[in-house]
Design a protein around this motif. Structure first.
Motif, PDB file in Angstrom:
ATOM      1  N   GLU A 392       0.841  -1.197   0.000  1.00 18.88           N
ATOM      2  CA  GLU A 392       0.000   0.000   0.000  1.00 18.88           C
ATOM      3  C   GLU A 392       0.874   1.245   0.000  1.00 18.88           C
ATOM      4  O   GLU A 392       1.833   1.359   0.766  1.00 18.88           O
ATOM      5  N   THR A 393       0.528   2.188  -0.866  1.00 17.93           N
ATOM      6  CA  THR A 393       1.209   3.467  -0.970  1.00 17.93           C
ATOM      7  C   THR A 393       0.204   4.483  -1.494  1.00 17.93           C
ATOM      8  O   THR A 393      -0.804   4.091  -2.116  1.00 17.93           O
ATOM      9  N   PRO A 394       0.378   5.769  -1.252  1.00 24.00           N
ATOM     10  CA  PRO A 394      -0.566   6.754  -1.791  1.00 24.00           C
ATOM     11  C   PRO A 394      -0.672   6.674  -3.311  1.00 24.00           C
ATOM     12  O   PRO A 394       0.340   6.512  -4.011  1.00 24.00           O
ATOM     13  N   ARG A 395      -1.884   6.760  -3.806  1.00 27.64           N
ATOM     14  CA  ARG A 395      -2.104   6.638  -5.250  1.00 27.64           C
ATOM     15  C   ARG A 395      -1.402   7.780  -5.978  1.00 27.64           C
ATOM     16  O   ARG A 395      -1.626   8.956  -5.683  1.00 27.64           O
ATOM     17  N   PRO A 396      -0.529   7.477  -6.937  1.00 31.10           N
ATOM     18  CA  PRO A 396       0.160   8.549  -7.675  1.00 31.10           C
ATOM     19  C   PRO A 396      -0.803   9.273  -8.604  1.00 31.10           C
ATOM     20  O   PRO A 396      -1.600   8.650  -9.315  1.00 31.10           O
ATOM     21  N   ILE A 397      -0.714  10.577  -8.616  1.00 35.53           N
ATOM     22  CA  ILE A 397      -1.571  11.404  -9.464  1.00 35.53           C
ATOM     23  C   ILE A 397      -0.805  11.882 -10.700  1.00 35.53           C
ATOM     24  O   ILE A 397      -1.264  11.746 -11.825  1.00 35.53           O
ATOM     25  N   ALA A 398       0.375  12.436 -10.494  1.00 36.61           N
ATOM     26  CA  ALA A 398       1.168  12.950 -11.617  1.00 36.61           C
ATOM     27  C   ALA A 398       2.598  13.154 -11.159  1.00 36.61           C
ATOM     28  O   ALA A 398       2.889  13.210  -9.960  1.00 36.61           O
ATOM     29  N   ALA A 399       3.471  13.272 -12.134  1.00 40.30           N
ATOM     30  CA  ALA A 399       4.873  13.616 -11.897  1.00 40.30           C
ATOM     31  C   ALA A 399       5.298  14.583 -12.987  1.00 40.30           C
ATOM     32  O   ALA A 399       5.054  14.345 -14.171  1.00 40.30           O
ATOM     33  N   LEU A 400       5.914  15.680 -12.585  1.00 37.12           N
ATOM     34  CA  LEU A 400       6.327  16.726 -13.518  1.00 37.12           C
ATOM     35  C   LEU A 400       7.808  16.986 -13.329  1.00 37.12           C
ATOM     36  O   LEU A 400       8.286  17.169 -12.211  1.00 37.12           O
ATOM     37  N   ASP A 401       8.537  16.992 -14.429  1.00 38.54           N
ATOM     38  CA  ASP A 401       9.989  17.168 -14.395  1.00 38.54           C
ATOM     39  C   ASP A 401      10.350  18.299 -15.332  1.00 38.54           C
ATOM     40  O   ASP A 401      10.120  18.213 -16.536  1.00 38.54           O
TER      41      ASP A 401
END
Length: 527
Positions: A392-401
């Motif tokens: 279990e881990t927080p649901r990823p929403i987005a990643a911006l680089d």
């Protein structure tokens, strides 16, 4: 070193040529020219022939290719060998008439290859629309059926090349030709020809990175073909189905990483175009956003390198956040702030999200990131890796680089907000019953066991990186998480995580003893 191949039929076409130098001195119409290579068109015996002449490439070009871990192309022998391999595989290509190479010095080696012209054919880049509109008789296939047939044949041809260790390295539509009349039979396949094989590589097994290069080049040319033939989402799924010879949903689930890399590389190539900065809805990038590559994550080429969750790709709140993340963070609640990261809780689309900003660090830290992905990209990939492993881990929403020149700039990782107690706070409070604490302890042991089964190490297993939600541990701070192939490296890293977790001063001595008995022996087992 001199190699000279001129069969008797070719000697009748070139009676004056008795050596490599004689072929290099032939005059004709220049079709394509570069500093080290040129293509001439000549007519001999009523036939149209093409002569490709390779001059010495020079030591600079050789060392540049070797520095990039590529074998340099120093003669026409590479193309001749590739043509012979394709003929053995039953793939149509340019028939060889003659070829030769002269010189021991690879930097000054001169060579040529003569091939026959592919008459009554057209390249798929400029003649695709004409091929689809061609109708031999009223009973011929419709335009849509011909398009599906052509996509299937191109995908099958690509798979045949890759399955037999051949990668083209310039696999664009302009290097694929097809008969103008189309299939000879009602449901017959198109006859496709592969051209320009001077950079082709031949192996027993095609490496993955060269498969990605060929597929991304083909996808790129399909999206930007000048024939005004739309390449839709359904066409992409048909290509995947024909290339893998299995339903597209099974193919994507089986090898999601491959297709994600293909789309990411295609996006990188599209962003070089003048219209790469336009909105995705107004360009073919919208097709890439709709292609279900991983089932849960999609790539989006906007505001830098960004990855968004599939279910939220139409979210206006997420779009605003990706457009100006710093302004949105200024309105949220700061959860953590130090010299390298800032963590803020914000509200968007009636949801609570956590934005973790990794600040840009110059000097040695920036040099190290030249050869690896950014921290936000690592957190994004590790979050999906944990979810696939049952952790279990927080649901990823987005990643911006974002980038500063060729360096990684500031990056942002956005995930859902998880409400719960820190692991340390839970055990420090005496209000929890013993039965509840026993459940939490067993769940913590299960967390480490699932990490061990997946051969993962967290890298920073401190008490603040575990949140308890409904007595179940949720793992945070994933940028240092790693997957290990080596057994002894994994045991060392995993054992360090266990000792780091057990070294927390808040743990009760009896609890530490019990967890040590359960976890330390597990970290020394061979998986």
């Amino acid at each position: 070193m001199t190699k000279f191949y001129v069969p008797p039929k070719a000697k009748k076409l070139f009676p004056e040529c008795r050596s490599v130098i004689d072929f290099l001195a032939i005059k004709g119409k220049v079709i394509k020219s570069s500093p080290r290579r040129c293509v001439l068109r000549v007519e001999r015996g009523g036939q149209e022939l093409f002569i490709k002449i390779h001059e010495g490439v020079g030591w600079r070009e050789i060392f540049k290719n070797l520095f990039n871990l590529r074998l340099p192309i120093v003669s026409a022998q590479t193309e001749y060998t590739a043509i012979r391999r394709l003929e053995a595989l039953g793939v149509a290509t340019m028939p060889v008439v003659a070829w030769g190479v002269q010189g021991w010095n690879p930097a000054r080696r001169r060579s040529f290859i003569v091939t026959r012209s592919l008459e009554r054919t057209v390249d798929l880049e400029h003649g695709l629309s004409d091929v689809l509109n061609q109708a031999l008789n009223p009973a011929s296939l419709s335009r849509a059926a011909r398009k599906r047939r052509l996509i299937h044949d191109v995908a099958s041809l690509t798979h045949r090349l890759h399955a037999h260790g051949v990668n083209h390295r310039d696999f664009y539509l302009c290097h694929l030709r097809v008969d103008r009349e189309g299939p000879t039979a009602m449901n017959g396949p198109f006859k496709l020809y592969v051209m320009d094989l001077h950079r082709a590589q031949l192996r027993r097994r095609t490496p993955r990175r060269w498969i990605v290069k060929d597929l991304s080049a083909l996808l790129y040319s399909m999206l930007l073909n000048p024939s005004a033939v739309a390449f839709t989402r359904r066409d992409g799924l048909r290509f995947i189905r024909a290339y893998t010879n299995m339903p597209w949903s099974h193919a994507v689930a089986k090898d999601a990483a491959l297709w994600c890399k293909v789309v990411s590389r295609t996006l990188h190539m599209l962003r070089r175009q003048p219209f790469g900065i336009l909105d995705a809805e107004r360009h073919a990038l919208q097709w890439l956003n709709d292609l279900p590559l991983t089932g849960s994550a999609y790539c989006l080429g906007r505001q830098g390198d960004a990855y968004i969750n599939a279910s939220l790709r139409q979210s206006s709140g997420l779009r605003n956040l990706l457009r100006s993340p710093d302004e949105i963070m200024a309105t949220g609640e700061v959860l953590k702030a130090d010299s390298t990261t800032t963590v803020v809780r914000v509200e968007a689309d009636m949801q609570q999200w956590v934005i973790k900003r990794y600040k840009w660090q110059g000097g040695w830290a920036a040099c190290r990131l030249l050869f690896r992905s950014s921290r936000s990209q690592r957190a994004w990939c590790n979050a999906h890796r944990l979810m696939r492993s049952g952790v279990e881990t927080p649901r990823p929403i987005a990643a911006l680089d974002r980038r500063i020149s060729w360096h990684h700039g500031a990056s942002y990782f956005i995930s859902e907000y998880v409400a719960g107690e820190r692991c340390r706070e839970y055990f420090e409070q005496p209000i929890h019953p013993m039965a509840s604490q026993a459940v939490v302890v067993e769940n913590l042991i299960g967390l480490f066991r699932r990490l061990g089964m997946a051969r993962l190490s967290h890298g920073d297993m401190k008490d603040t990186n575990i949140i308890l939600r409904n007595n179940r541990p949720v793992l945070l701070d994933l940028e240092a998480l790693r997957h290990h192939r080596s057994d002894w490296v994994w045991r060392w890293r995993f054992g360090r995580d266990v000792r780091r977790f057990l070294g927390n001063r808040w743990c009760d001595p009896e609890l530490v003893r019990y967890l040590s008995e359960q976890l330390l022996p597990y970290s020394t087992r061979k998986q």
